[in-house]
Motif scaffolding. Structure first.
Motif, mmCIF file in Angstrom:
data_model
loop_
_atom_site.group_PDB
_atom_site.id
_atom_site.type_symbol
_atom_site.label_atom_id
_atom_site.label_comp_id
_atom_site.label_asym_id
_atom_site.label_seq_id
_atom_site.Cartn_x
_atom_site.Cartn_y
_atom_site.Cartn_z
ATOM 1 N N ILE A 67 7.863 2.568 0.842
ATOM 2 C CA ILE A 67 8.061 1.932 2.151
ATOM 3 C C ILE A 67 6.800 1.880 2.990
ATOM 4 C CG2 ILE A 67 10.522 2.415 2.274
ATOM 5 C CD1 ILE A 67 9.772 4.750 4.222
ATOM 6 N N GLY A 68 5.741 2.547 2.534
ATOM 7 C CA GLY A 68 4.512 2.501 3.312
ATOM 8 C C GLY A 68 3.558 3.608 2.934
ATOM 9 N N THR A 69 2.539 3.749 3.779
ATOM 10 C CA THR A 69 1.530 4.775 3.561
ATOM 11 C C THR A 69 1.377 5.606 4.827
ATOM 12 O OG1 THR A 69 -0.253 3.325 4.265
ATOM 13 C CG2 THR A 69 0.251 3.370 1.899
ATOM 14 N N ALA A 70 0.689 6.732 4.684
ATOM 15 C CA ALA A 70 0.390 7.611 5.817
ATOM 16 C C ALA A 70 -0.989 8.211 5.583
ATOM 17 C CB ALA A 70 1.442 8.708 5.922
ATOM 18 N N ASP A 71 -1.465 8.922 6.575
ATOM 19 C CA ASP A 71 -2.759 9.605 6.461
ATOM 20 C C ASP A 71 -3.862 8.662 6.000
ATOM 21 O OD1 ASP A 71 -1.462 11.954 7.218
ATOM 22 O OD2 ASP A 71 -1.068 12.525 5.146
ATOM 23 N N ASP A 72 -3.962 7.520 6.665
ATOM 24 C CA ASP A 72 -5.005 6.527 6.347
ATOM 25 C C ASP A 72 -4.972 6.098 4.891
ATOM 26 O OD1 ASP A 72 -6.029 6.443 8.982
ATOM 27 O OD2 ASP A 72 -7.221 8.246 8.590
ATOM 28 N N GLY A 73 -3.765 5.958 4.337
ATOM 29 C CA GLY A 73 -3.606 5.483 2.975
ATOM 30 C C GLY A 73 -3.707 6.560 1.913
ATOM 31 N N ARG A 74 -3.875 7.814 2.308
ATOM 32 C CA ARG A 74 -3.997 8.899 1.328
ATOM 33 C C ARG A 74 -2.647 9.396 0.837
ATOM 34 N NH1 ARG A 74 -7.731 10.549 5.312
ATOM 35 N NH2 ARG A 74 -6.222 12.107 5.969
ATOM 36 N N ALA A 75 -1.576 8.991 1.498
ATOM 37 C CA ALA A 75 -0.228 9.412 1.099
ATOM 38 C C ALA A 75 0.681 8.192 1.056
ATOM 39 C CB ALA A 75 0.321 10.443 2.077
ATOM 40 N N TYR A 76 1.688 8.269 0.182
ATOM 41 C CA TYR A 76 2.677 7.210 0.062
ATOM 42 C C TYR A 76 4.022 7.727 0.553
ATOM 43 C CZ TYR A 76 -0.668 4.814 -2.950
ATOM 44 O OH TYR A 76 -1.783 4.184 -3.439
ATOM 45 N N LEU A 77 4.770 6.848 1.196
ATOM 46 C CA LEU A 77 6.096 7.184 1.710
ATOM 47 C C LEU A 77 7.144 6.416 0.916
ATOM 48 C CD1 LEU A 77 5.245 6.853 5.509
ATOM 49 C CD2 LEU A 77 5.179 8.924 4.096
#
Length: 88
Positions: A67-77
């Motif tokens: 559904i998206g990313t977090a931590d400036d693209g370093r993590a995936y949700l």
């Protein structure tokens, strides 16, 4: 911005001694089933880093959707919504 996750698990299933034996998938599948069957949750969210390919494979096997990313693209949700009765 995604809300913080209420329930978290620790560790890296892809690096465990059960690597490539399906243990992480089996455990995650049981947890998801319990959460939905007990009506504890209707939606489950997961977060993993880009490096945790094994964890992403487990989530994909269980039907989670990116559904998206977090931590400036370093993590995936990812998330998995409980299916309604009678729907596939």
């Amino acid at each position: 911005m995604a809300a913080p996750f209420a329930g978290r698990t620790s560790g890296n299933p892809s690096a465990s001694s059960g690597q490539r034996r399906g243990l992480a998938t089996e455990g995650a599948e049981a947890l998801v089933a319990w959460a939905f069957e007990s009506h504890w949750a209707r939606l489950i969210r997961a977060r993993t880093t880009r490096e945790e390919l094994g964890a992403m494979q487990v989530l994909a096997k269980l039907g989670f959707t990116l559904i998206g990313t977090a931590d400036d693209g370093r993590a995936y949700l990812f998330e998995l919504e409980q299916r309604e009765e009678g729907k596939s």
